[in-house]
Design a protein around this motif. Structure first.
Motif, short mmCIF file in Angstrom:
data_model
loop_
_atom_site.label_atom_id
_atom_site.label_comp_id
_atom_site.label_asym_id
_atom_site.label_seq_id
_atom_site.Cartn_x
_atom_site.Cartn_y
_atom_site.Cartn_z
N LEU A 196 0.80 -1.22 0.00
CA LEU A 196 0.00 0.00 0.00
C LEU A 196 0.83 1.28 0.00
CD1 LEU A 196 -2.92 -0.91 2.42
CD2 LEU A 196 -2.94 -0.80 -0.07
N GLU A 197 2.01 1.26 0.57
CA GLU A 197 2.81 2.48 0.65
C GLU A 197 3.11 3.10 -0.71
OE1 GLU A 197 6.21 1.39 2.97
OE2 GLU A 197 5.08 1.45 4.85
N PRO A 198 3.56 2.35 -1.70
CA PRO A 198 3.80 2.98 -3.02
C PRO A 198 2.50 3.49 -3.66
CG PRO A 198 4.94 0.88 -2.89
CD PRO A 198 4.07 0.98 -1.69
N ALA A 199 1.40 2.76 -3.46
CA ALA A 199 0.12 3.20 -4.04
C ALA A 199 -0.32 4.51 -3.40
CB ALA A 199 -0.94 2.13 -3.84
N LEU A 200 -0.22 4.62 -2.09
CA LEU A 200 -0.60 5.86 -1.41
C LEU A 200 0.33 7.01 -1.79
CD1 LEU A 200 -1.50 4.50 2.13
CD2 LEU A 200 -3.06 5.28 0.34
N LEU A 201 1.61 6.73 -1.96
CA LEU A 201 2.55 7.75 -2.39
C LEU A 201 2.21 8.25 -3.80
CD1 LEU A 201 5.10 9.35 -1.73
CD2 LEU A 201 6.42 7.49 -2.73
#
Length: 82
Positions: free
Chosen positions: A64-69
């Motif tokens: 999820l971190e890259p998607a949220l970024l």
């Protein structure tokens, strides 16, 4: 090498390997192989022994971190464009 030449003999106190008997395809072995594969290829392990829930949370956050970024970058880009 010993001084003046000579031979070195090494003896290993290890048993010969043997093939395991019984059911080799178990759910526990599959889960372990999946965990090792994902940690070595997709995710970088933190090097700590985590519980099953902790491991799942770590893997989910790494997805999820890259998607949220990326969503944050798109939101800022949309604001700056106006």
């Amino acid at each position: 090498m010993p001084p003046g030449g000579g031979r070195i003999t090494v003896e290993l106190a290890k048993k010969d390997p043997h093939h395991p008997t019984g059911n080799r395809c178990t759910g526990e072995r599959f889960e372990k192989s999946l965990d090792v594969t994902l940690n070595s290829v997709v995710f970088r392990s933190v090097g700590q022994d985590l519980t099953t829930v902790g491991t799942s949370i770590e893997m989910t956050s790494r997805i999820l971190e890259p998607a949220l970024l990326a969503l944050t970058v798109l939101a800022v880009r949309g604001r700056v464009k106006r």
